[in-house]
Design a protein around this motif. Sequence first.
Motif, short mmCIF file in Angstrom:
data_model
loop_
_atom_site.label_atom_id
_atom_site.label_comp_id
_atom_site.label_asym_id
_atom_site.label_seq_id
_atom_site.Cartn_x
_atom_site.Cartn_y
_atom_site.Cartn_z
N THR A 117 -41.71 11.09 2.74
CA THR A 117 -40.67 11.92 2.14
C THR A 117 -40.54 11.60 0.66
O THR A 117 -40.97 10.54 0.20
CB THR A 117 -39.30 11.68 2.80
N GLN A 130 -38.56 10.22 -2.21
CA GLN A 130 -37.46 9.26 -2.36
C GLN A 130 -36.81 9.46 -3.72
O GLN A 130 -37.50 9.62 -4.73
CB GLN A 130 -37.99 7.84 -2.24
N ASP A 143 -38.74 15.95 10.71
CA ASP A 143 -37.43 15.60 10.15
C ASP A 143 -37.53 15.23 8.67
O ASP A 143 -36.56 15.40 7.92
CB ASP A 143 -36.81 14.44 10.94
N GLU A 144 -38.70 14.76 8.26
CA GLU A 144 -38.91 14.41 6.85
C GLU A 144 -38.68 15.62 5.94
O GLU A 144 -38.27 15.48 4.79
CB GLU A 144 -40.32 13.87 6.63
N GLU A 191 -36.42 17.96 6.25
CA GLU A 191 -35.00 18.12 5.95
C GLU A 191 -34.54 17.10 4.91
O GLU A 191 -33.67 17.38 4.09
CB GLU A 191 -34.18 18.02 7.22
N GLN A 192 -35.15 15.91 4.94
CA GLN A 192 -34.82 14.90 3.92
C GLN A 192 -35.29 15.36 2.54
O GLN A 192 -34.58 15.20 1.54
CB GLN A 192 -35.46 13.57 4.30
N ASP A 193 -36.49 15.93 2.47
CA ASP A 193 -36.99 16.46 1.19
C ASP A 193 -36.06 17.56 0.68
O ASP A 193 -35.73 17.61 -0.51
CB ASP A 193 -38.40 17.02 1.34
N ALA A 248 -32.90 18.08 1.37
CA ALA A 248 -31.61 17.52 0.95
C ALA A 248 -31.70 16.92 -0.45
O ALA A 248 -30.80 17.10 -1.29
CB ALA A 248 -31.14 16.47 1.95
#
Length: 264
Positions: free
Chosen positions: A192, A194, A233-234, A236-238, A240
């Motif tokens: 992802t 960071q 799920d990664e 959705e982290q990107d 966000a």
Amino acid sequence: MKQRKERSKMKLIINADDYGITMRVSEGILQGMKQGLITDTSALVNSVHFEKSSAMALEAGIRAMGVHLNLTFMSPVLEASAVQSIVDESGRFYRKPGLIPSSYDAGEVRAELKAQIEKFLASGLTLNHLDTHHGVSVKDAQMLDIVMELAREYNVPMRRDDILSPELKGKIADAAGIRSTDMLCGDPAMPTLQESWFRGVLEKYKDTESIVEIAGHPGFADDELRSVTSLVDEREQDLALLMNPALREYVMEQGITLISYSQL
């Protein structure tokens, strides 16, 4: 808000890969383009969701994007019988560039990639760059030559995938007739984006005249996505991160200009 700095001449493309892989990913990317930091995207044209996703982009006012040229996901646009050297026994692409037989037929590769571009153009979207799924362009020098040739033929920029290969590094930068960024930033070991890494990239280049691309995989996750990829799920982290107002404010404070490939 802090005073915007005027000294920076850095230009930044933030590209979302895999547009069209699922409708939920496409929805997330469009949200990030309209409300966040995403400036561009590239489409998986051979996805079953490409037609609906392309129509959705046009409805949202997104008129141009890239083609995420693909030889490692799902099935080819052409009939499997026409590209036998790059598909397995079931007629599907091999899942990784390293699994594509080294004896692949260059003519078949070129025909399939050209078919993907032509399918994209038939959607009504404008092609603004080429990049590749899993960095397949740097499988070997011949593969990179094919993609570079297509970039020249369609007169569009291409991603600096050569930065990912010690053997091919600098080949795109030195090529006549091909527009690209100065730098592609990403860490293959980092699933992802960071925030600390992202800010570090900006710190490194903000006082230079570099044109930099940061590529990520933002989108909304669902069960369909889980059925076709391990990167779920990664995403959705990107998304966000790229929707974070504080990060956008930081980019603006530094005087960094956000652009798309259309502006190269």
